[in-house]
Every structure is written in structure tokens, then in C-alpha cells.
Write a protein that holds these residues in place. Structure first.
Motif, PDB file in Angstrom:
ATOM      1  N   ILE A 175     -11.240  -2.699   8.405  1.00  0.00           N
ATOM      2  CA  ILE A 175     -11.988  -1.343   7.133  1.00  0.00           C
ATOM      3  C   ILE A 175     -13.017  -1.226   7.260  1.00  0.00           C
ATOM      4  N   ASN A 176     -12.444   0.590   7.316  1.00  0.00           N
ATOM      5  CA  ASN A 176     -13.985   1.575   8.118  1.00  0.00           C
ATOM      6  C   ASN A 176     -14.963   1.748   6.662  1.00  0.00           C
ATOM      7  N   SER A 177     -14.264   1.597   5.338  1.00  0.00           N
ATOM      8  CA  SER A 177     -15.214   2.153   4.685  1.00  0.00           C
ATOM      9  C   SER A 177     -15.592   1.443   3.182  1.00  0.00           C
ATOM     10  N   GLY A 178     -16.096   1.843   2.052  1.00  0.00           N
ATOM     11  CA  GLY A 178     -16.096   1.060   0.953  1.00  0.00           C
ATOM     12  C   GLY A 178     -15.017   1.402   0.213  1.00  0.00           C
ATOM     13  N   MET A 179     -13.924   1.971   0.384  1.00  0.00           N
ATOM     14  CA  MET A 179     -12.712   2.604  -0.294  1.00  0.00           C
ATOM     15  C   MET A 179     -12.334   1.730  -0.393  1.00  0.00           C
ATOM     16  N   ALA A 180     -12.240   0.574   0.576  1.00  0.00           N
ATOM     17  CA  ALA A 180     -10.897  -0.550   0.468  1.00  0.00           C
ATOM     18  C   ALA A 180     -11.688  -2.037   0.508  1.00  0.00           C
ATOM     19  N   ASP A 181     -10.738  -2.577  -0.152  1.00  0.00           N
ATOM     20  CA  ASP A 181     -11.043  -4.300  -0.440  1.00  0.00           C
ATOM     21  C   ASP A 181     -10.733  -4.748   0.703  1.00  0.00           C
ATOM     22  N   THR A 182     -12.113  -5.573   0.505  1.00  0.00           N
ATOM     23  CA  THR A 182     -11.524  -6.756   1.676  1.00  0.00           C
ATOM     24  C   THR A 182     -10.902  -7.842   1.554  1.00  0.00           C
ATOM     25  N   ILE A 199      -0.436   2.883  15.017  1.00  0.00           N
ATOM     26  CA  ILE A 199      -1.365   3.028  13.523  1.00  0.00           C
ATOM     27  C   ILE A 199      -0.930   3.532  12.376  1.00  0.00           C
ATOM     28  N   TRP A 200      -1.380   3.078  11.366  1.00  0.00           N
ATOM     29  CA  TRP A 200      -1.000   3.267   9.870  1.00  0.00           C
ATOM     30  C   TRP A 200      -2.234   3.971   9.281  1.00  0.00           C
ATOM     31  N   GLU A 201      -2.838   4.990   8.980  1.00  0.00           N
ATOM     32  CA  GLU A 201      -3.228   4.817   8.110  1.00  0.00           C
ATOM     33  C   GLU A 201      -3.758   4.641   6.803  1.00  0.00           C
ATOM     34  N   TYR A 202      -4.244   4.526   6.146  1.00  0.00           N
ATOM     35  CA  TYR A 202      -5.233   4.299   4.918  1.00  0.00           C
ATOM     36  C   TYR A 202      -6.558   4.633   4.420  1.00  0.00           C
ATOM     37  N   ASP A 203      -6.211   5.125   2.884  1.00  0.00           N
ATOM     38  CA  ASP A 203      -8.055   5.580   3.010  1.00  0.00           C
ATOM     39  C   ASP A 203      -8.568   4.467   2.781  1.00  0.00           C
ATOM     40  N   GLY A 204      -9.851   4.313   4.318  1.00  0.00           N
ATOM     41  CA  GLY A 204     -10.375   3.327   3.689  1.00  0.00           C
ATOM     42  C   GLY A 204     -10.438   2.499   5.160  1.00  0.00           C
ATOM     43  N   MET A 205      -8.784   1.908   5.163  1.00  0.00           N
ATOM     44  CA  MET A 205      -8.286   1.178   5.642  1.00  0.00           C
ATOM     45  C   MET A 205      -7.732   1.953   7.226  1.00  0.00           C
ATOM     46  N   SER A 206      -6.911   0.989   8.435  1.00  0.00           N
ATOM     47  CA  SER A 206      -5.303   1.320   9.229  1.00  0.00           C
ATOM     48  C   SER A 206      -5.272  -0.318   9.955  1.00  0.00           C
ATOM     49  N   VAL A 207      -4.290  -0.300   9.825  1.00  0.00           N
ATOM     50  CA  VAL A 207      -3.110  -1.095  10.205  1.00  0.00           C
ATOM     51  C   VAL A 207      -2.194  -0.695  11.560  1.00  0.00           C
ATOM     52  N   TYR A 245       0.651  -1.357  -0.187  1.00  0.00           N
ATOM     53  CA  TYR A 245      -0.153   0.164  -0.363  1.00  0.00           C
ATOM     54  C   TYR A 245       1.160   1.243   0.381  1.00  0.00           C
ATOM     55  N   GLY A 246       2.171   1.667   0.387  1.00  0.00           N
ATOM     56  CA  GLY A 246       2.806   2.110   0.047  1.00  0.00           C
ATOM     57  C   GLY A 246       2.939   2.920   1.485  1.00  0.00           C
ATOM     58  N   LEU A 247       3.379   4.090   1.407  1.00  0.00           N
ATOM     59  CA  LEU A 247       3.861   4.624   2.984  1.00  0.00           C
ATOM     60  C   LEU A 247       2.327   5.293   3.460  1.00  0.00           C
ATOM     61  N   PRO A 248       1.895   5.575   4.533  1.00  0.00           N
ATOM     62  CA  PRO A 248       0.359   5.598   5.273  1.00  0.00           C
ATOM     63  C   PRO A 248       0.323   7.216   5.278  1.00  0.00           C
ATOM     64  N   VAL A 249      -0.843   7.304   4.919  1.00  0.00           N
ATOM     65  CA  VAL A 249      -1.024   8.714   5.087  1.00  0.00           C
ATOM     66  C   VAL A 249      -0.931   9.512   6.541  1.00  0.00           C
ATOM     67  N   GLU A 250      -1.081   8.808   7.196  1.00  0.00           N
ATOM     68  CA  GLU A 250      -1.477   9.372   8.661  1.00  0.00           C
ATOM     69  C   GLU A 250      -0.718   7.890  10.047  1.00  0.00           C
ATOM     70  N   THR A 251      -0.079   8.473  10.366  1.00  0.00           N
ATOM     71  CA  THR A 251       0.285   7.181  12.086  1.00  0.00           C
ATOM     72  C   THR A 251       0.623   7.696  12.777  1.00  0.00           C
TER      73      THR A 251
END
Length: 246
Positions: free
Chosen positions: A182-189, A161-169, A143-149
């Protein structure tokens, strides 16, 4: 009768002289008639004898040979010329090729191939194409580098926590994946028949667990952790999917 000899000689001489003069005078006239006859004969060919035709001079006897001019057929304006195939220059072909590449003839886009998603396996659980225990490098590769940590303190350890569009790791102190959400439909399960926003009853059927209309959480024990689905209390639709390390 006595003839005086001297007188007789003179008379005879005179006669001879006269005869000579007459002969000389008539001779040019005869020659003139003869010339006229010859000229007439030369000018008027004999009807019984054909005129001799001289052969044309050959190249060996003539210093310069004149050739007849080449006759070029002129097109008849009343005749329509036959149709010929149009010739195309390399530039035109190249431009046609470029125009055909820039504007394909078909306006319909080819349908994308369906991505085959695996079914959820309790012995090898995954979510969003990640598994528990993956490294931070594997997450970045996917997924590349996170948007926010940000850090999330826990009872035993602090999770980053690493934040991405629609998901967190979530990564532990050893940079291992211990939390996926996964907290948005932007991410694929990444799981077949399991999507964000689907009905809770359908999700329960896909996971093979009993669905209770009175609960807002669906949970399933998996190897190394838990799979939890949060449902909206009003619509009973899935609003969050979580894979947690035990």
C-alpha cells in the motif's frame, strides 16, 4: 127582458177567450220570476248549510297523476358551508408520492455504519483484505482487473505486479499472491489502528514492536513472511506498508 140566446152565447165565448188570453200572457212572466229566483238561490249558497266538498279523484279514476315538483334547497350565500376534507385524485396521490420519493423531507444523510477492522495477527497476516497465498481469481473478485501489469524479475523467480489505485499485488508463476504493498491513502489497509500516513511511533505501538526514532523501517516477522513499514525520513510518517512472502 128577453135575451137573445145566440147573442148571449157569443158574448160568453168572447169572455172565455179573453180570460184564456189573459192567462196565457201572465204565465211566461211567472215562469221568468221563478227562473230568476232559482238562479239567485243557486248562485248564493245558503249561509246555514255548508257547501259539499268533493274528494279528489284517485289514481284509478285519473289517467294521469301530476306530481308536485321536488323542491331543492338552495344554499344561503350568507352562510359559510362547513369545511370538508379535500379529496385527492389517484393522479394527485401518485404525483405526491413521486414528489415525496424524489425529495425526502429530511436533508440529513444517515451516518454510515462503522466497518469493524480486525487487528493485525502475526499468525494470520493480511493487508488490504488480502493474504499471502491468495489466487489471482480471488484478487480479481476483490478488486477487479488491474490498471497496469508488468514483470519484476527476482533472484529465484519473476513476479508479475498488478497495479491498482494506491496499491500493488505481486503474483508468482503459480498465480499466488506473494507480495502486497500500500503506497497511498486511497487504499484501505484493512487493519485496525494501522493506516497510511500515520506516525511511525503509533504504528509501532499498534503492532507491538519497539519504535526507534533513528530508523526509517519498521519490520515484524509473521507466519510465511514479513511485514515492513517504510517511514519518511523527515516526518517519520508511514509512506509504505508491505507484506512479503519469505
Amino acid at each position: 127582458m128577453t135575451i137573445n140566446l145566440p147573442v148571449y152565447m157569443r158574448l160568453w165565448s168572447a169572455l172565455l177567450l179573453s180570460a184564456s188570453l189573459v192567462s196565457c200572457t201572465s204565465s211566461p212572466s211567472n215562469d221568468s220570476h221563478s227562473h230568476t229566483a232559482l238562479s239567485t238561490a243557486s248562485a248564493s249558497p245558503s249561509p246555514t248549510k255548508p257547501t259539499d266538498v268533493k274528494a279528489p279523484p284517485t289514481a284509478s279514476h285519473s289517467p294521469a297523476v301530476s306530481q308536485a315538483p321536488t323542491v331543492v334547497d338552495q344554499p344561503d350565500p350568507d352562510v359559510t358551508p362547513p369545511a370538508t376534507a379535500p379529496s385527492h385524485s389517484p393522479e394527485q396521490s401518485s404525483s405526491a408520492v413521486e414528489a415525496a420519493t424524489a425529495h425526502p423531507p429530511s436533508s440529513q444523510e444517515e451516518p454510515e455504519e462503522d466497518v469493524i477492522k480486525p487487528t493485525f495477527l502475526t499468525k494470520s497476516p493480511s493487508l488490504a483484505h488480502l493474504k499471502l497465498g491468495n489466487t489471482d481469481k480471488e484478487v480479481v473478485h476483490r478488486y477487479g482487473l488491474p490498471v497496469e501489469t508488468y514483470p519484476l524479475p527476482g533472484d529465484d523467480e519473476t513476479i508479475e505486479i498488478w497495479e491498482y489505485d494506491g496499491m500493488s499485488v505481486g503474483l508468482n508463476e503459480r498465480d499466488k499472491v506473494v507480495y502486497i504493498e500500500i503506497n497511498s491513502g486511497m487504499a484501505d489497509t484493512g487493519i485496525d489502528s494501522l493506516d497510511y500516513g500515520m506516525k511511525g511511533s503509533q504504528a509501532a505501538e499498534a503492532l507491538g514492536i519497539p519504535g526507534d526514532v533513528k530508523t526509517n523501517v519498521l519490520s515484524l516477522e509473521v507466519t510465511g513472511g514479513w511485514l515492513k513499514l517504510d517511514l519518511d525520513p523527515d516526518t517519520q510518517k508511514v509512506i509504505s506498508l508491505k507484506l512479503l512472502h519469505r
